[in-house]
Design an enzyme around this catalytic site. Structure first.
Site, PDB file in Angstrom:
ATOM      1  N   LYS A  78       3.041  28.928 -12.402  1.00  0.00           N
ATOM      2  CA  LYS A  78       3.428  28.438 -11.075  1.00  0.00           C
ATOM      3  C   LYS A  78       4.064  27.073 -11.234  1.00  0.00           C
ATOM      4  O   LYS A  78       3.508  26.193 -11.904  1.00  0.00           O
ATOM      5  CB  LYS A  78       2.139  28.302 -10.228  1.00  0.00           C
ATOM      6  CG  LYS A  78       2.401  27.998  -8.786  1.00  0.00           C
ATOM      7  CD  LYS A  78       2.610  29.256  -7.994  1.00  0.00           C
ATOM      8  CE  LYS A  78       3.142  29.002  -6.600  1.00  0.00           C
ATOM      9  NZ  LYS A  78       4.563  28.641  -6.550  1.00  0.00           N
ATOM     10  N   LYS A 102      -3.059  21.163 -13.383  1.00  0.00           N
ATOM     11  CA  LYS A 102      -3.417  21.063 -11.958  1.00  0.00           C
ATOM     12  C   LYS A 102      -4.025  22.375 -11.465  1.00  0.00           C
ATOM     13  O   LYS A 102      -5.068  22.385 -10.810  1.00  0.00           O
ATOM     14  CB  LYS A 102      -2.152  20.718 -11.149  1.00  0.00           C
ATOM     15  CG  LYS A 102      -2.425  20.272  -9.746  1.00  0.00           C
ATOM     16  CD  LYS A 102      -1.151  19.969  -8.965  1.00  0.00           C
ATOM     17  CE  LYS A 102      -0.440  18.733  -9.416  1.00  0.00           C
ATOM     18  NZ  LYS A 102       0.629  18.291  -8.485  1.00  0.00           N
ATOM     19  N   LYS A 114       7.799  25.077 -14.679  1.00  0.00           N
ATOM     20  CA  LYS A 114       8.711  24.230 -13.898  1.00  0.00           C
ATOM     21  C   LYS A 114      10.124  24.667 -14.236  1.00  0.00           C
ATOM     22  O   LYS A 114      10.357  25.255 -15.305  1.00  0.00           O
ATOM     23  CB  LYS A 114       8.522  22.761 -14.300  1.00  0.00           C
ATOM     24  CG  LYS A 114       8.933  21.766 -13.237  1.00  0.00           C
ATOM     25  CD  LYS A 114       7.834  21.579 -12.225  1.00  0.00           C
ATOM     26  CE  LYS A 114       8.107  20.469 -11.256  1.00  0.00           C
ATOM     27  NZ  LYS A 114       6.927  20.193 -10.421  1.00  0.00           N
ATOM     28  N   THR A 198      -0.647  19.414   1.231  1.00  0.00           N
ATOM     29  CA  THR A 198      -0.889  18.423   0.172  1.00  0.00           C
ATOM     30  C   THR A 198      -1.720  17.275   0.741  1.00  0.00           C
ATOM     31  O   THR A 198      -2.712  16.844   0.140  1.00  0.00           O
ATOM     32  CB  THR A 198       0.449  17.907  -0.402  1.00  0.00           C
ATOM     33  OG1 THR A 198       1.154  19.025  -0.947  1.00  0.00           O
ATOM     34  CG2 THR A 198       0.232  16.871  -1.489  1.00  0.00           C
ATOM     35  N   ASN A 229       6.923  13.450   3.750  1.00  0.00           N
ATOM     36  CA  ASN A 229       6.129  14.644   4.034  1.00  0.00           C
ATOM     37  C   ASN A 229       4.638  14.377   3.801  1.00  0.00           C
ATOM     38  O   ASN A 229       3.800  14.642   4.667  1.00  0.00           O
ATOM     39  CB  ASN A 229       6.629  15.782   3.132  1.00  0.00           C
ATOM     40  CG  ASN A 229       5.770  17.019   3.272  1.00  0.00           C
ATOM     41  OD1 ASN A 229       4.642  17.062   2.793  1.00  0.00           O
ATOM     42  ND2 ASN A 229       6.275  18.022   3.950  1.00  0.00           N
ATOM     43  N   SER A 357      -0.055  27.374  -1.739  1.00  0.00           N
ATOM     44  CA  SER A 357       0.958  28.267  -2.324  1.00  0.00           C
ATOM     45  C   SER A 357       0.282  29.501  -2.918  1.00  0.00           C
ATOM     46  O   SER A 357       0.811  30.614  -2.845  1.00  0.00           O
ATOM     47  CB  SER A 357       1.717  27.557  -3.449  1.00  0.00           C
ATOM     48  OG  SER A 357       2.579  26.609  -2.913  1.00  0.00           O
TER      49      SER A 357
HETATM   50  P1  NAD Z   1       9.330  12.498   0.595  1.00  0.00           P
HETATM   51  O1  NAD Z   1      10.650  12.375  -0.039  1.00  0.00           O
HETATM   52  O2  NAD Z   1       9.160  13.339   1.816  1.00  0.00           O
HETATM   53  O3  NAD Z   1       8.737  11.031   0.989  1.00  0.00           O
HETATM   54  C1  NAD Z   1       8.722   9.939   0.098  1.00  0.00           C
HETATM   55  C2  NAD Z   1       8.377   8.690   0.922  1.00  0.00           C
HETATM   56  O4  NAD Z   1       8.297   7.563   0.029  1.00  0.00           O
HETATM   57  C3  NAD Z   1       9.442   8.291   1.962  1.00  0.00           C
HETATM   58  O5  NAD Z   1       8.813   7.822   3.128  1.00  0.00           O
HETATM   59  C4  NAD Z   1      10.176   7.130   1.271  1.00  0.00           C
HETATM   60  O6  NAD Z   1      10.800   6.247   2.196  1.00  0.00           O
HETATM   61  C5  NAD Z   1       9.035   6.488   0.561  1.00  0.00           C
HETATM   62  N1  NAD Z   1       9.459   5.579  -0.499  1.00  0.00           N
HETATM   63  C6  NAD Z   1      10.473   5.728  -1.396  1.00  0.00           C
HETATM   64  N2  NAD Z   1      10.557   4.636  -2.177  1.00  0.00           N
HETATM   65  C7  NAD Z   1       9.549   3.826  -1.790  1.00  0.00           C
HETATM   66  C8  NAD Z   1       9.097   2.545  -2.221  1.00  0.00           C
HETATM   67  N3  NAD Z   1       9.708   1.898  -3.226  1.00  0.00           N
HETATM   68  N4  NAD Z   1       8.045   1.997  -1.602  1.00  0.00           N
HETATM   69  C9  NAD Z   1       7.418   2.638  -0.586  1.00  0.00           C
HETATM   70  N5  NAD Z   1       7.797   3.831  -0.115  1.00  0.00           N
HETATM   71  C10 NAD Z   1       8.852   4.417  -0.729  1.00  0.00           C
HETATM   72  O7  NAD Z   1       8.384  12.982  -0.597  1.00  0.00           O
HETATM   73  P2  NAD Z   1       6.976  13.709  -0.452  1.00  0.00           P
HETATM   74  O8  NAD Z   1       7.172  15.175  -0.484  1.00  0.00           O
HETATM   75  O9  NAD Z   1       6.212  13.069   0.654  1.00  0.00           O
HETATM   76  O10 NAD Z   1       6.334  13.321  -1.876  1.00  0.00           O
HETATM   77  C11 NAD Z   1       5.764  12.041  -2.104  1.00  0.00           C
HETATM   78  C12 NAD Z   1       5.031  12.056  -3.435  1.00  0.00           C
HETATM   79  O11 NAD Z   1       4.042  13.067  -3.447  1.00  0.00           O
HETATM   80  C13 NAD Z   1       5.906  12.326  -4.671  1.00  0.00           C
HETATM   81  O12 NAD Z   1       5.387  11.625  -5.775  1.00  0.00           O
HETATM   82  C14 NAD Z   1       5.715  13.817  -4.889  1.00  0.00           C
HETATM   83  O13 NAD Z   1       5.966  14.192  -6.242  1.00  0.00           O
HETATM   84  C15 NAD Z   1       4.247  13.938  -4.560  1.00  0.00           C
HETATM   85  N6  NAD Z   1       3.835  15.293  -4.233  1.00  0.00           N
HETATM   86  C16 NAD Z   1       4.342  15.923  -3.148  1.00  0.00           C
HETATM   87  C17 NAD Z   1       3.907  17.208  -2.836  1.00  0.00           C
HETATM   88  C18 NAD Z   1       4.413  17.923  -1.602  1.00  0.00           C
HETATM   89  O14 NAD Z   1       3.802  18.934  -1.234  1.00  0.00           O
HETATM   90  N7  NAD Z   1       5.459  17.434  -0.942  1.00  0.00           N
HETATM   91  C19 NAD Z   1       2.959  17.851  -3.648  1.00  0.00           C
HETATM   92  C20 NAD Z   1       2.446  17.173  -4.766  1.00  0.00           C
HETATM   93  C21 NAD Z   1       2.902  15.883  -5.038  1.00  0.00           C
END
Ligand code: NAD
Length: 423
Positions: A78, A102, A114, A198, A229, A357
């Site tokens: 996955k 994970k 991946k 998440t 998100n 998922s």
């Molecule tokens: P996203 O792109 O929706 O949101 C990222 C957020 O971070 C935005 O609000 C952006 O403005 C902010 N940001 C960017 N640079 C920044 C900085 N320098 N300082 C402070 N804020 C900053 O991404 P997401 O889906 O919310 O994912 C966020 C993190 O969570 C990532 O590391 C991603 O790998 C991890 N993650 C996400 C999921 C998921 O289901 N979306 C699952 C596992 C891990």
């Protein structure tokens, strides 16, 4: 391609050294054999393909794509598909390793994989992106499948991309196969709760961590870095549980209010202006200030390497919940451990997405759609069990939870390999 996605990818590539550093640090403690290490440090299958796509200017361009199946001893692999101009097969491979760990930590019957395409999505329009996605799937179609390897969204791919993947794969197979991909739109067999799972999984794990520290969400203070998100949903869910969210930030800066931010008003502000900065219900702060805010809970939910040796000593929180991938550097991790700050590691804290998922995959295979309460109840059970498994392995919290989570994941993968006769 947004700056944010560019950064996300760049920082996550540092993760590969983090994942392997952690593995190196535990292998002696665990007494791993050379054979076990050989299994853990090498992917099972790497598929690299080049494929032509006709662009709207009529020219044909060759694209490069990879799909890495790292380990599938515990079940079909996955892992997400990302589109990025700097994508390398090494990055893909090490992110696949983290997916295997994970899935093992939360004990769902998946291995890790991946994939991705080396492409700058900002240079293509939606039709061209669709053609790239479809051509990539044609190139890897023999290597993915509901019982082989199941893709999902990642950096710069989303529900719409997953719908194209589903459609292309089903055309090739000439039958419906909704379980070939997760993170689909609900109308195509996806799960509504995947959109916030998440963050919700993170809340469940956090509640368990708080119990260990004699805290409850009601009245506790939290700071959330990132309001995308994951971060926005996290702030909302914490607020709903009576937690005082005292600071949040995004790429443009942050906002703080020691009495607690009005998260609904803040979401409206962000919907209008595109950022949390400048919110009238709080004081403007920088991202560095957010990390040092007075609070019990710090939730990095933006990028990797945000907590490092330069700022770790400023952190006031007693729990750091890693919703982002790799937000804490190795140095900062050591400093937090020395200061008795509990770090709930990414491979546990942000696993709620892959857990839901898994539910999506189960539903698609069985054609049985669960009511939302069932999805949420099982997410809760899976995440709290994972926390307690990791915590127990940590001798009641007397070691780093990250080390315990890695050890647990590694142990489960190796047990499956042994049972298959591969060790
Ligand atoms: P996203 O792109 O929706 O949101 C990222 C957020 O971070 C935005 O609000 C952006 O403005 C902010 N940001 C960017 N640079 C920044 C900085 N320098 N300082 C402070 N804020 C900053 O991404 P997401 O889906 O919310 O994912 C966020 C993190 O969570 C990532 O590391 C991603 O790998 C991890 N993650 C996400 C999921 C998921 O289901 N979306 C699952 C596992 C891990």
């Amino acid at each position: 391609m947004t700056k944010q996605h560019e950064q996300l990818h760049r920082d996550e590539t540092v993760l590969r050294s983090m994942g392997m550093t952690e593995l190196r640090s535990i292998y002696e403690d665990m007494g791993l054999t050379q054979e076990e290490l050989a299994i853990l440090t090498r992917p099972r299958r790497i598929v690299t393909a080049t494929f032509p796509v006709t662009l709207k200017n009529g020219r044909i361009r060759m694209f490069l794509g990879h799909r890495v199946l790292y380990n599938d001893a515990r079940g079909p692999a996955k892992g997400g598909i990302r589109f990025h101009p700097d994508l390398t097969v090494e990055d893909v491979s090490e992110l696949a390793f983290l997916m295997a760990l994970k899935c093992a930590v939360v004990n769902i019957p998946f291995g890790g994989s991946k994939g991705g395409v080396k492409v700058n999505p900002a240079e293509l329009d939606s039709h061209e992106l669709e053609q790239v996605t479809r051509a990539y799937i044609r190139a890897v179609a023999d290597d993915i499948g509901p019982y082989k390897d199941i893709p999902a969204p990642d950096v710069y791919t989303d529900e719409r991309t997953m719908a194209w993947i589903l459609d292309e794969y089903e055309r090739i197979m000439r039958r419906h196969q909704p379980a070939v991909v997760t993170g689909k739109p609900p109308a195509l067999g996806g799960i509504e709760a995947r959109r916030y799972s998440t963050a919700l999984g993170g809340v469940h794990v956090l509640e368990e961590a708080m119990k260990e520290r004699g805290l409850t969400p009601k009245g506790a203070r939290a700071a959330v870095q990132g309001f995308g998100n994951v971060g926005e949903n996290m702030a909302r869910l914490l607020h709903e549980r009576g937690c005082r969210v005292v600071a949040v930030s995004d790429v443009n800066g942050g906002t703080a209010n020691p009495s607690g931010l009005d998260i609904e008003a803040l979401r409206r502000h962000k919907a209008g202006s595109g950022t949390v900065a400048g919110f009238s219900g709080g004081k403007r702060i920088s991202n560095e200030e957010l990390l040092a805010v007075d609070c019990e809970i710090l939730v990095p939910a933006a990028l990797s390497n945000q907590l490092h040796a330069g700022n770790a000593k400023e952190v006031k929180a007693s729990i750091v919940l890693e919703l982002a991938n790799g937000p804490t550097t190795v140095d900062a991790d050591d400093m937090f451990y020395a200061r008795d700050i509990m770090v709930v590691p990414d491979i546990l804290a942000n696993a709620g997405g892959v857990v839901v998922s898994y539910f999506e995959w189960v539903q698609n295979l069985s054609n049985d759609f669960w009511p939302e309460e069932k999805v949420l109840k099982r997410l809760h059970r899976t995440m709290t069990t994972a926390f307690s498994d990791v915590h127990a392995r940590c001798r009641g919290g007397k070691c780093r939870l990250r080390k315990a989570a890695y050890e647990l994941g590694v142990r489960r993968i190796l047990d499956a390999e042994r049972l298959r006769g591969n060790l």
